[in-house]
Design a protein around this motif. Structure first.
Motif, PDB file in Angstrom:
ATOM      1  N   HIS A  44     117.252  20.070-145.278  1.00 39.58           N
ATOM      2  CA  HIS A  44     118.928  20.198-145.619  1.00 39.58           C
ATOM      3  C   HIS A  44     119.273  19.317-146.553  1.00 39.58           C
ATOM      4  O   HIS A  44     120.367  18.440-146.464  1.00 39.58           O
ATOM      5  N   SER A  45     118.525  19.093-147.895  1.00 39.63           N
ATOM      6  CA  SER A  45     119.040  18.165-148.976  1.00 39.63           C
ATOM      7  C   SER A  45     119.033  16.710-148.682  1.00 39.63           C
ATOM      8  O   SER A  45     119.466  15.894-149.323  1.00 39.63           O
ATOM      9  N   ARG A  46     118.497  16.543-147.467  1.00 43.39           N
ATOM     10  CA  ARG A  46     118.176  14.772-147.202  1.00 43.39           C
ATOM     11  C   ARG A  46     116.623  14.517-147.235  1.00 43.39           C
ATOM     12  O   ARG A  46     116.445  13.692-146.557  1.00 43.39           O
ATOM     13  N   HIS A  47     115.907  15.280-148.187  1.00 43.94           N
ATOM     14  CA  HIS A  47     114.608  14.797-148.234  1.00 43.94           C
ATOM     15  C   HIS A  47     114.484  13.400-148.842  1.00 43.94           C
ATOM     16  O   HIS A  47     113.471  12.725-148.442  1.00 43.94           O
ATOM     17  N   ASP A  48     115.431  12.970-149.800  1.00 40.45           N
ATOM     18  CA  ASP A  48     115.139  11.575-150.316  1.00 40.45           C
ATOM     19  C   ASP A  48     115.555  10.374-148.904  1.00 40.45           C
ATOM     20  O   ASP A  48     115.229   9.124-149.134  1.00 40.45           O
ATOM     21  N   LYS A  49     115.939  10.947-147.656  1.00 39.31           N
ATOM     22  CA  LYS A  49     116.007   9.815-146.619  1.00 39.31           C
ATOM     23  C   LYS A  49     114.774   9.951-145.886  1.00 39.31           C
ATOM     24  O   LYS A  49     114.960   9.062-144.965  1.00 39.31           O
ATOM     25  N   MET A  50     113.704  10.653-146.242  1.00 36.94           N
ATOM     26  CA  MET A  50     112.687  10.879-145.235  1.00 36.94           C
ATOM     27  C   MET A  50     111.527   9.454-145.951  1.00 36.94           C
ATOM     28  O   MET A  50     111.608   9.269-146.814  1.00 36.94           O
ATOM     29  N   PRO A  51     110.656   9.216-145.058  1.00 39.35           N
ATOM     30  CA  PRO A  51     109.745   8.093-145.555  1.00 39.35           C
ATOM     31  C   PRO A  51     108.614   8.857-145.963  1.00 39.35           C
ATOM     32  O   PRO A  51     108.720  10.281-146.129  1.00 39.35           O
ATOM     33  N   ILE A 209     115.490  26.032-135.331  1.00 39.11           N
ATOM     34  CA  ILE A 209     116.094  25.812-134.389  1.00 39.11           C
ATOM     35  C   ILE A 209     116.003  24.245-134.286  1.00 39.11           C
ATOM     36  O   ILE A 209     114.545  23.917-133.854  1.00 39.11           O
ATOM     37  N   HIS A 210     116.852  23.322-134.689  1.00 39.90           N
ATOM     38  CA  HIS A 210     116.405  21.982-134.777  1.00 39.90           C
ATOM     39  C   HIS A 210     116.024  21.219-133.459  1.00 39.90           C
ATOM     40  O   HIS A 210     115.446  20.546-133.387  1.00 39.90           O
ATOM     41  N   GLU A 211     116.540  21.819-132.510  1.00 40.84           N
ATOM     42  CA  GLU A 211     116.458  21.326-130.903  1.00 40.84           C
ATOM     43  C   GLU A 211     114.917  21.752-130.616  1.00 40.84           C
ATOM     44  O   GLU A 211     114.317  21.138-129.584  1.00 40.84           O
ATOM     45  N   GLY A 212     114.418  22.681-131.344  1.00 41.08           N
ATOM     46  CA  GLY A 212     113.087  23.245-130.810  1.00 41.08           C
ATOM     47  C   GLY A 212     111.850  22.592-131.490  1.00 41.08           C
ATOM     48  O   GLY A 212     110.746  22.964-131.263  1.00 41.08           O
ATOM     49  N   TYR A 213     112.014  21.382-132.188  1.00 48.60           N
ATOM     50  CA  TYR A 213     111.056  20.832-133.104  1.00 48.60           C
ATOM     51  C   TYR A 213     110.013  20.423-131.816  1.00 48.60           C
ATOM     52  O   TYR A 213     110.276  19.911-130.828  1.00 48.60           O
ATOM     53  N   ALA A 226     104.340  25.413-134.538  1.00 50.27           N
ATOM     54  CA  ALA A 226     104.945  24.221-134.876  1.00 50.27           C
ATOM     55  C   ALA A 226     106.182  24.463-135.374  1.00 50.27           C
ATOM     56  O   ALA A 226     106.294  25.458-136.133  1.00 50.27           O
ATOM     57  N   ASN A 227     107.302  23.824-134.560  1.00 47.52           N
ATOM     58  CA  ASN A 227     108.662  23.999-135.293  1.00 47.52           C
ATOM     59  C   ASN A 227     108.903  22.647-136.060  1.00 47.52           C
ATOM     60  O   ASN A 227     109.047  21.670-135.253  1.00 47.52           O
ATOM     61  N   ALA A 228     108.814  22.606-137.232  1.00 50.08           N
ATOM     62  CA  ALA A 228     108.660  21.511-138.005  1.00 50.08           C
ATOM     63  C   ALA A 228     110.000  21.126-138.530  1.00 50.08           C
ATOM     64  O   ALA A 228     109.914  20.401-139.568  1.00 50.08           O
ATOM     65  N   SER A 229     111.114  21.190-137.881  1.00 52.44           N
ATOM     66  CA  SER A 229     112.415  20.762-138.334  1.00 52.44           C
ATOM     67  C   SER A 229     112.548  19.286-138.502  1.00 52.44           C
ATOM     68  O   SER A 229     112.321  18.637-137.467  1.00 52.44           O
ATOM     69  N   ILE A 230     112.687  18.993-139.693  1.00 50.14           N
ATOM     70  CA  ILE A 230     112.809  17.425-139.857  1.00 50.14           C
ATOM     71  C   ILE A 230     114.316  16.799-139.507  1.00 50.14           C
ATOM     72  O   ILE A 230     114.512  15.944-138.772  1.00 50.14           O
ATOM     73  N   CYS A 231     115.448  17.606-139.671  1.00 49.97           N
ATOM     74  CA  CYS A 231     116.580  17.298-139.250  1.00 49.97           C
ATOM     75  C   CYS A 231     116.951  17.595-137.704  1.00 49.97           C
ATOM     76  O   CYS A 231     116.491  18.555-137.063  1.00 49.97           O
ATOM     77  N   THR A 232     117.647  16.681-136.957  1.00 47.68           N
ATOM     78  CA  THR A 232     117.721  16.903-135.546  1.00 47.68           C
ATOM     79  C   THR A 232     119.030  17.853-135.476  1.00 47.68           C
ATOM     80  O   THR A 232     119.671  18.113-136.462  1.00 47.68           O
ATOM     81  N   GLU A 233     119.388  18.143-134.237  1.00 43.77           N
ATOM     82  CA  GLU A 233     120.799  18.952-134.301  1.00 43.77           C
ATOM     83  C   GLU A 233     122.040  18.400-134.685  1.00 43.77           C
ATOM     84  O   GLU A 233     122.954  19.090-135.197  1.00 43.77           O
ATOM     85  N   ARG A 234     121.968  16.857-135.009  1.00 45.81           N
ATOM     86  CA  ARG A 234     122.930  16.323-135.710  1.00 45.81           C
ATOM     87  C   ARG A 234     122.745  16.191-137.169  1.00 45.81           C
ATOM     88  O   ARG A 234     123.253  15.234-137.827  1.00 45.81           O
ATOM     89  N   TYR A 235     121.639  16.663-137.803  1.00 40.29           N
ATOM     90  CA  TYR A 235     121.105  16.911-139.109  1.00 40.29           C
ATOM     91  C   TYR A 235     120.827  15.494-139.456  1.00 40.29           C
ATOM     92  O   TYR A 235     121.300  15.030-140.799  1.00 40.29           O
ATOM     93  N   GLU A 236     120.320  14.675-138.582  1.00 36.70           N
ATOM     94  CA  GLU A 236     119.690  13.247-139.121  1.00 36.70           C
ATOM     95  C   GLU A 236     118.315  13.717-139.396  1.00 36.70           C
ATOM     96  O   GLU A 236     117.693  14.303-138.393  1.00 36.70           O
ATOM     97  N   PRO A 237     117.566  13.116-140.667  1.00 39.73           N
ATOM     98  CA  PRO A 237     116.276  13.683-140.789  1.00 39.73           C
ATOM     99  C   PRO A 237     115.339  12.555-140.302  1.00 39.73           C
ATOM    100  O   PRO A 237     114.584  12.245-140.929  1.00 39.73           O
ATOM    101  N   SER A 238     115.245  12.671-138.940  1.00 39.02           N
ATOM    102  CA  SER A 238     114.457  11.615-138.256  1.00 39.02           C
ATOM    103  C   SER A 238     113.173  12.270-137.436  1.00 39.02           C
ATOM    104  O   SER A 238     112.248  11.499-137.130  1.00 39.02           O
TER     105      SER A 238
END
Length: 247
Positions: A44-51, A209-213, A226-238
Motif C-alpha cells: 500500500h505505497s508503504r514499501h519505503d517503511k519496510m526493512p 485480508i490483512h488480518e489473515g497474514y 501464505a497470506n503475505a500481507s505486509i500491512c496490518t489491519e491498521r495499515y502499518e507495514p510491520s
C-alpha cells in the motif's frame, strides 16, 4: 534476514486454519530447495517503511502495491521493487491498484521498464517453475478487479493444470481469510475448489485480508499457503516477508 519466525499460535488466528492446513513458521521447511520465494503483499505505497528484504531467488508481490492506484504511485513502487537484489520479480494487481484496470498498457510498461514480470491471468516460467497471476477477488465496494461468483468460476477455470506457484490477491475460502471485524471468511469459494484440482501446485501466495497474514502447509497434499500481507489491519507495514522454499 528479516523473515517470519513465529510460533504456531501467533502466525495466524485459529479461524484461518481450515482445510487441514497446519499453521507454522516458514523456518520449519526443509533446508534443501530448488527455488526460494520471498513473498510480500499489500504494501500500500508503504514499501519505503519496510526493512531490507531477505535474500531469495524470486520476489513475489500478491497485489495492492499502491495506496490508491495512481500511475505515480506505481512508478514509485516499481522503482523500489526493481532495485531489489532478487533475480526475478513477479507482481500481480490488487483491489487498490486501479491503474492496472484503467491503463493496463502504461502500467505494464512501467513494470517492464523496471524488470518486473506483471501477470494478469497469465503464466510465467521462471527457471522451469510455472507461475500464474490472478488478481480478481469477491466483490468489495467499487474497487479494482471485482468479480462476482459466476465470473470468478470462469476465470479460475482458465488456470492451467500444470501451474506450480499460484499468486492471487484474494485468499481461498477458509485459508487465511478470516476477518474478525465482520466475523466471516472472505476468501473465494471458486478459487478454493480450483486449487484442489491443480495436481502440480506447490504453493499458493495471496494477500488482501490483512488480518489473515500467515503461513501453513496442507497435510494431505503438502501445498504451501501464505497470506503475505505486509500491512496490518491498521495499515502499518510491520508484518514480515514470508519465505517459501520450492523443492
Amino acid at each position: 534476514m528479516d523473515i517470519l519466525h513465529a510460533s504456531m499460535s501467533c502466525v495466524a488466528n485459529s479461524k484461518n486454519m481450515g482445510q487441514n492446513v497446519v499453521v507454522l513458521s516458514p523456518s520449519a521447511q526443509k533446508a534443501s530447495q530448488k527455488m526460494r520465494l520471498v513473498c510480500i503483499s499489500d504494501t500500500h505505497s508503504r514499501h519505503d517503511k519496510m526493512p531490507p528484504l531477505p535474500d531469495g531467488d524470486v520476489l513475489v508481490h500478491a497485489g495492492d502495491c499502491t495506496g490508491s492506484g495512481t500511475l505515480a504511485q506505481l512508478e514509485n513502487f516499481a522503482d523500489w521493487y526493481g532495485r531489489q537484489p532478487h533475480k526475478k520479480k513477479v507482481l500481480i494487481a490488487g483491489n487498490h491498484d486501479y491503474c492496472f484496470e484503467r491503463d493496463l498498457a502504461q502500467s505494464r510498461q512501467i513494470c517492464e521498464s523496471h524488470g518486473i514480470t506483471y501477470l494478469v491471468g497469465e503464466t510465467a516460467i521462471i527457471d522451469g517453475i510455472r507461475f500464474y497471476g490472478f488478481p480478481w477477488q469477491p466483490i468489495f465496494r467499487s474497487m479494482a478487479f471485482n468479480a462476482d461468483e459466476s465470473k470468478r468460476r470462469d476465470l479460475v477455470a482458465a488456470i492451467p493444470d500444470d501451474i506450480e506457484v499460484l499468486v492471487t490477491h484474494s485468499p481461498a475460502f477458509l485459508i487465511f481469510d478470516w476477518v474478525p471485524f465482520t466475523g466471516e471468511h472472505a476468501g473465494c469459494h471458486a478459487l478454493a475448489q480450483r486449487i484442489d484440482q491443480l495436481p502440480k501446485l506447490k504453493a499458493h501466495i495471496c494477500g488482501h485480508i490483512h488480518e489473515g497474514y500467515g503461513f501453513g502447509i496442507r497435510e494431505f497434499d503438502s501445498i504451501k499457503f501464505a497470506n503475505a500481507s505486509i500491512c496490518t489491519e491498521r495499515y502499518e507495514p510491520s508484518n514480515k516477508p514470508i519465505i517459501i522454499d520450492i523443492d
